[in-house]
Design a protein around this motif. Structure first.
Motif, mmCIF file in Angstrom:
data_model
loop_
_atom_site.group_PDB
_atom_site.id
_atom_site.type_symbol
_atom_site.label_atom_id
_atom_site.label_comp_id
_atom_site.label_asym_id
_atom_site.label_seq_id
_atom_site.Cartn_x
_atom_site.Cartn_y
_atom_site.Cartn_z
ATOM 1 N N VAL A 179 63.183 55.078 20.250
ATOM 2 C CA VAL A 179 62.371 55.076 21.465
ATOM 3 C C VAL A 179 63.245 55.442 22.654
ATOM 4 N N CYS A 180 62.713 56.299 23.533
ATOM 5 C CA CYS A 180 63.342 56.604 24.820
ATOM 6 C C CYS A 180 62.258 56.617 25.882
ATOM 7 N N MET A 181 62.644 56.288 27.109
ATOM 8 C CA MET A 181 61.650 56.190 28.173
ATOM 9 C C MET A 181 62.199 56.699 29.495
ATOM 10 N N ARG A 182 61.266 57.265 30.290
ATOM 11 C CA ARG A 182 61.497 57.500 31.701
ATOM 12 C C ARG A 182 60.376 56.795 32.462
ATOM 13 N N LEU A 183 60.628 56.449 33.713
ATOM 14 C CA LEU A 183 59.758 55.482 34.384
ATOM 15 C C LEU A 183 59.592 55.810 35.862
ATOM 16 N N GLU A 184 58.394 55.530 36.378
ATOM 17 C CA GLU A 184 58.165 55.445 37.817
ATOM 18 C C GLU A 184 57.209 54.277 38.054
ATOM 19 N N LEU A 185 57.435 53.561 39.142
ATOM 20 C CA LEU A 185 56.595 52.434 39.534
ATOM 21 C C LEU A 185 55.914 52.772 40.850
ATOM 22 N N TYR A 186 54.691 52.301 41.007
ATOM 23 C CA TYR A 186 53.918 52.578 42.212
ATOM 24 C C TYR A 186 53.385 51.272 42.789
ATOM 25 N N GLY A 187 53.336 51.196 44.097
ATOM 26 C CA GLY A 187 52.811 50.016 44.770
ATOM 27 C C GLY A 187 53.179 50.067 46.233
ATOM 28 N N CYS A 188 53.368 48.908 46.838
ATOM 29 C CA CYS A 188 53.796 48.848 48.234
ATOM 30 C C CYS A 188 54.457 47.502 48.491
ATOM 31 N N SER A 189 55.103 47.399 49.624
ATOM 32 C CA SER A 189 55.875 46.198 49.942
ATOM 33 C C SER A 189 54.950 45.009 50.170
ATOM 34 N N TRP A 190 55.325 43.849 49.627
ATOM 35 C CA TRP A 190 54.575 42.602 49.816
ATOM 36 C C TRP A 190 55.170 41.893 51.030
ATOM 37 N N ASP A 191 54.814 42.396 52.219
ATOM 38 C CA ASP A 191 55.407 41.890 53.451
ATOM 39 C C ASP A 191 54.966 40.470 53.779
ATOM 40 N N GLU A 192 53.867 40.050 53.215
ATOM 41 C CA GLU A 192 53.367 38.713 53.499
ATOM 42 C C GLU A 192 54.360 37.640 53.049
ATOM 43 N N GLY A 193 55.094 37.901 51.957
ATOM 44 C CA GLY A 193 56.148 36.993 51.533
ATOM 45 C C GLY A 193 55.690 35.773 50.775
ATOM 46 N N LEU A 194 54.408 35.625 50.496
ATOM 47 C CA LEU A 194 53.924 34.476 49.737
ATOM 48 C C LEU A 194 54.393 34.590 48.289
ATOM 49 N N VAL A 195 55.064 33.540 47.787
ATOM 50 C CA VAL A 195 55.579 33.584 46.418
ATOM 51 C C VAL A 195 54.798 32.676 45.479
ATOM 52 N N SER A 196 54.048 31.714 46.008
ATOM 53 C CA SER A 196 53.217 30.881 45.138
ATOM 54 C C SER A 196 52.219 30.097 45.977
ATOM 55 N N TYR A 197 51.122 29.722 45.339
ATOM 56 C CA TYR A 197 50.195 28.772 45.952
ATOM 57 C C TYR A 197 49.771 27.762 44.888
ATOM 58 N N GLY A 198 49.468 26.544 45.332
ATOM 59 C CA GLY A 198 48.972 25.507 44.440
ATOM 60 C C GLY A 198 47.619 25.021 44.908
ATOM 61 N N ALA A 199 46.757 24.684 43.953
ATOM 62 C CA ALA A 199 45.400 24.261 44.280
ATOM 63 C C ALA A 199 44.800 23.540 43.084
ATOM 64 N N PRO A 200 43.721 22.786 43.283
ATOM 65 C CA PRO A 200 43.009 22.234 42.127
ATOM 66 C C PRO A 200 42.390 23.367 41.310
ATOM 67 N N GLU A 201 42.264 23.156 40.005
ATOM 68 C CA GLU A 201 41.578 24.139 39.166
ATOM 69 C C GLU A 201 40.134 24.290 39.615
ATOM 70 N N GLY A 202 39.611 25.512 39.461
ATOM 71 C CA GLY A 202 38.222 25.745 39.810
ATOM 72 C C GLY A 202 37.273 25.117 38.794
ATOM 73 N N GLN A 203 36.016 24.966 39.214
ATOM 74 C CA GLN A 203 35.018 24.345 38.350
ATOM 75 C C GLN A 203 33.915 25.319 37.966
ATOM 76 N N GLN A 204 32.971 24.846 37.194
ATOM 77 C CA GLN A 204 31.834 25.643 36.753
ATOM 78 C C GLN A 204 30.573 25.199 37.473
ATOM 79 N N LEU A 205 29.704 26.182 37.715
ATOM 80 C CA LEU A 205 28.417 25.886 38.332
ATOM 81 C C LEU A 205 27.332 26.030 37.281
ATOM 82 N N GLN A 206 26.611 24.972 37.032
ATOM 83 C CA GLN A 206 25.494 24.976 36.100
ATOM 84 C C GLN A 206 24.247 24.553 36.850
#
Length: 908
Positions: A179-206
């Protein structure tokens, strides 16, 4: 006396309002436009930032894994044979947090000396180089399909997108291989800087009468423990905002509620709030937080009533005791989902803890983003205001404290503030001017394409595929003709990068873009690119506009951006299109140029018919230089003699269609008309309208073709119902299912004949199929000229017309008409037949939306819209239609195959 408008405090307030309002206008990152090349190919990503688990030789090290480059031995190759159980990887350090949306790969071509490539790969990513996460798509599949040869460039959309600094590409194989590979990645800078968030798990609506809706964060890449999320990112940062109706989703093949993370009030005990924690890469001065919240109050969902946020300057510090509290202005009249902007008073922190208080039974978020002063305006530029002068924002209004009536004079900062305000005003004036100029350009175009809004069409009836393969026609590589030589065997993908934000740079890039018509089509639908191409195409030498199916010198008043191509772009692969519309307003068959040019007058087998024996009955339509008439031809049966294709009418007059050239026609129109006669004279099939005779010894020039007493198939079917007991009892005109199948087979037979001659029809539809009393079908070509069907054609500046609802995507985007594009139109024609022509194809879409949908076929991201299955249509036949609409041209059936597939249905 000083003017009150120049008061320093007032200016300061106005300036702060402009900054905060501009910040609020910036939403979360948009993954559809965040597709900039990150620098593997152009070496903005340096060699030392690219590493690997192993390498075969120094000349196949990771520093050579750059797409479209042939340095070293042409690619990165891991050491030894790759086994299915191996985990060899190529790692890229992007230097900063990045929002990654696309990955492009190639194999090792090495100037035609290499043939190694990866057929599939996985992605691992990390934000800190310590904790690594395995990427999976929305269906839970971690593997992306990659290359099928060493030179094609294959790009894959990353759904969901990745927020990371470090990315590992891990080739996957099922058998032991190199196997051999060449690569390019596409996207943009994540200037917001948020690396994680924590929250309660979501629920279901019945709820009775509603489908089960699940509001869990399905793409969260952190830890799920004790019904709580922590340490990761997910759907609240993927750039996709939820719809007004939370039961509908923007993503294909997902469950109701997928776009939202939601909680029920009573499921969280007696708290009455949801607590979320946000961690950032460094300390920032936060100006505001934007929360996209659902407000479908009829089902008990509202935006939060208030929020309180505490701040921690460092991760190891304690929480500041003084929170920022914001009370939301609730709206019980507008159920639309919306962004709620919460001002954060420029508080400095690396971590935030926010409590969102319920206003109803449910609270649902789809996106959360932060704006910090570090990214928008340096803290030193704008001094902090006293507490009594702070700006307060609500969701419905912006108010400021009134300035004090007296203050000490301060002339030091006033000139700076006035200069800043004047600069902002000048920028606004420039923006207004550009908007007015764009509107002026749009008025010139009769129909300006616009993007399909997801709110317009939320159901995507398509297969979910995220892979696009751009390749030249299947010509095997030859020695000495590798990618760096005159004849490249792969085409570069030109995703929008920062260079294209400058029109002058774009004009310089146009010749480079021209090497791939399909690559330039990839940019269609991007508003920035459309605007720049529209204003730049006609300025660059070598560019042409394909308006109406033929090439002409570029004219911004005649062409939309979708019709600008370079003269070096691939021309029509199988045919040389003379023009789409004939001189009489009817479609003109496309045939190989050499075939047309080689015809001489002796090739016209039709005899000269006495003009006075043609009796005018009705004008069917007209074009720029001619008309189509329905006439009676007296004595035509006797004139044609034995072998006449006409049925025996016992001496009665025969209905014929007469195409007539007007006396004011140009010499070019006369030549085209004679060329059309030559083409028609070659057609001799029981299911193709035939040229019977001509009147060319004097003006006006005429050609006489068959016409059927039952008219065209569209009108015939639209006036009938499917055969049933009810139709028999009430004498309602009807057709049976076997009749419809018989019609389909005849059309396939006629098109099979045209394909055998390498003729391309380009306007196959029920309006161009005529019927006699015995339901024999003959394919005609003058539906385009009839005013009755003018709504079936997309008109460009009142001149050229295109049957876009029947056209394949490559015909609309690339001007490419082939037998395969006729197959596409045949599938639409079958759809018309089995809906009894009661509905226009894509009737819910405007012309512009139909054009945009063809762009979705090109981008191949699983968002293209297909026609629905007609209720009368057998499942096996609808499957045949779907094969006709396959995105890849070689995958579509031939007319011979279609004919053979349909024949058994008729026999049954």
């Amino acid at each position: 006396m000083r003017c009150s408008c120049c008061d320093r405090r007032t200016i300061m307030h106005l300036f702060l309002l402009l900054i905060l309002h501009a910040t609020a206008a910036v939403g979360q990152i948009d993954p559809t436009h965040c597709r900039y090349a990150l620098g593997m190919e152009d070496k903005r990503i340096r060699d030392e930032a690219v590493s690997a688990s192993s390498q075969w030789y120094q000349s196949t090290g990771p520093q050579f894994a750059r797409v479209n480059r042939e340095e070293g031995d042409g690619a990165w190759c891991p050491k030894g044979q790759l086994e299915p159980s191996d985990t060899q990887y190529l790692q890229v350090d992007l230097g900063r947090l990045t929002f990654l949306t696309v990955v492009g790969t190639q194999g090792r071509y090495a100037r035609n000396s290499g043939n190694e490539y990866a057929r599939a790969y996985r992605l691992n990513y990390s934000r800190d180089a310590v904790l690594w996460t395995s990427w999976k798509n929305r269906a839970g599949n971690p593997v992306m399909e990659a290359n099928k040869n060493a030179y094609d460039y294959v790009i894959n959309d990353v759904h969901p997108p990745i927020i990371a600094r470090y990315v590992r590409v891990i080739p996957v194989t099922r058998v032991s291989t190199t196997v051999c590979m060449r690569l390019e990645l596409y996207g943009c800078s994540w200037d917001e800087g948020l690396v994680s968030y924590g929250a309660p798990e979501g629920q279901q609506l019945q709820r009775p009468g509603l489908p089960l809706a699940s509001f869990n964060d399905s793409t969260y890449d952190g830890v799920r423990d004790r019904r709580r999320l922590w340490g990761g990112l997910g759907q609240l940062t993927d750039g996709v905002i939820g719809l007004d109706n939370f039961l509908q989703t923007r993503q294909y093949n997902t469950w109701p509620g997928y776009d939202y993370l939601g909680w029920r009030n009573d499921s969280l005990g007696t708290q009455g709030h949801v607590e979320m924690e946000f961690v950032f890469d460094r300390q920032r001065n936060f100006t505001s937080m934007k929360v996209h919240s659902n407000n479908m109050f009829s089902l008990g969902v509202k935006i939060f009533s208030s929020v309180s946020c505490w701040f921690k300057p460092r991760l190891v510090a304690t929480w500041d005791p003084e929170p920022v509290t914001f009370v939301t202005v609730l709206d019980d009249r507008n159920p639309s989902a919306r962004y709620v902007t919460v001002p954060l008073s420029r508080r400095a922190a690396q971590s935030l803890r926010c409590r969102f208080y319920f206003a109803d039974v449910w609270m649902m978020f789809s996106e959360v983003s932060f704006q910090s002063e570090d990214a928008v305006l340096p803290t030193a530029v704008l001094p902090s205001l006293p507490p009594d002068e702070e700006t307060t924002l609500t969701t419905s209004s912006i108010t400021t404290a009134s300035p004090a009536t007296s203050e000490s004079p301060d002339t030091g900062n006033t000139p700076v503030l006035i200069g800043c305000l004047v600069t902002i005003i000048l920028l606004l004036v420039i923006i207004i001017f550009l908007i007015l100029w764009c509107q002026c350009v749009c008025k010139v175009l009769e129909k300006a394409p616009r993007r399909i809004l997801d709110e317009d069409v939320t159901v995507r009836l398509s297969s979910c595929s995220d892979t696009i393969i751009l390749q030249t026609p299947p010509v095997p590589p030859r020695a000495g003709h590798g990618p760096n030589n005159a004849g490249p065997h792969y085409e570069r993908v030109f995703l929008l990068d920062p260079q294209y934000q400058n029109p002058a740079v774009l004009r310089n890039k146009l010749p480079e873009l021209s090497q791939s018509a399909e690559a330039s089509a990839l940019l269609l639908g991007n508003p920035l690119y459309d605007l720049l191409l529209l204003t730049s195409c006609h300025m660059a030498s070598g560019w042409l506009c394909a308006c109406g199916g033929g090439y002409a010198e570029p004219d911004v008043t005649q062409c939309t951006p979708h019709q600008c191509f370079h003269s070096n772009a691939p021309h029509y692969a199988e045919t040389d299109i003379v023009r789409l519309q004939g001189v009489t307003g009817s479609n003109m068959y496309a045939v190989p140029a050499v075939t047309v040019d080689s015809l001489t007058r002796k090739d016209i087998s039709a005899a000269e018919f006495p003009r006075h024996q043609l009796i005018f009955r009705e004008k069917l339509g007209e074009g720029q230089f001619g008309e189509v008439h329905l006439c009676e031809a007296e004595g035509l049966q006797e004139f044609l003699g034995e072998g006449s294709p006409l049925p025996d009418r016992d001496g009665y007059s025969v209905l014929v269609a007469v195409k007539q050239l007007r006396a004011d026609a140009t010499s070019q129109a006369r030549n085209d008309f004679m060329k059309e006669i030559k083409i028609m004279s070659r057609l001799n099939d029981s299911n193709i309208i035939r040229l019977l005779c001509v009147c060319v010894t004097s003006d006006p020039l005429c050609m006489v073709t068959e016409y059927m007493e039952n008219g065209d198939l569209n009108m015939f079917l639209s006036q009938r119902e499917i055969e049933s007991t009810l139709t028999h009892a009430n004498n309602i005109p009807s057709v049976s299912l076997s009749d419809l199948l018989h019609m389909s087979v005849q059309i396939a037979s006629g098109m099979k004949y045209l394909a055998s001659l390498n003729f391309v029809h380009r306007d196959l539809a029920t309006r161009n199929c005529l019927l006699d009393r015995r339901l024999t079908i003959k394919i005609a070509d003058f539906g385009m000229s009839r005013n009755l069907y003018s709504s079936d054609y997309y008109r460009i500046q009142g001149r050229a017309v295109l049957p876009i609802r029947w056209m394949a995507w490559e015909s609309i985007l690339l001007g490419k008409f082939t037998t395969a594009s006729d197959v596409w139109a045949f599938g639409v024609t079958l759809w018309e037949i089995f809906t009894l022509c009661k509905e226009q194809p894509y009737s819910l879409l405007s012309d512009e939306q139909v054009i945009e949908n063809t762009g979705e076929f090109f981008r191949n991201q699983g968002r293209q819209i297909f026609l629905y299955a007609p209720p009368l249509c057998p499942p096996s036949l609808f499957e045949l239609m779907m094969r006709c609409w396959r995105r890849n041209i070689p995958d579509r059936p031939t007319f011979e195959g279609l004919y053979q597939a349909l024949k058994p249905h008729v026999n049954q």
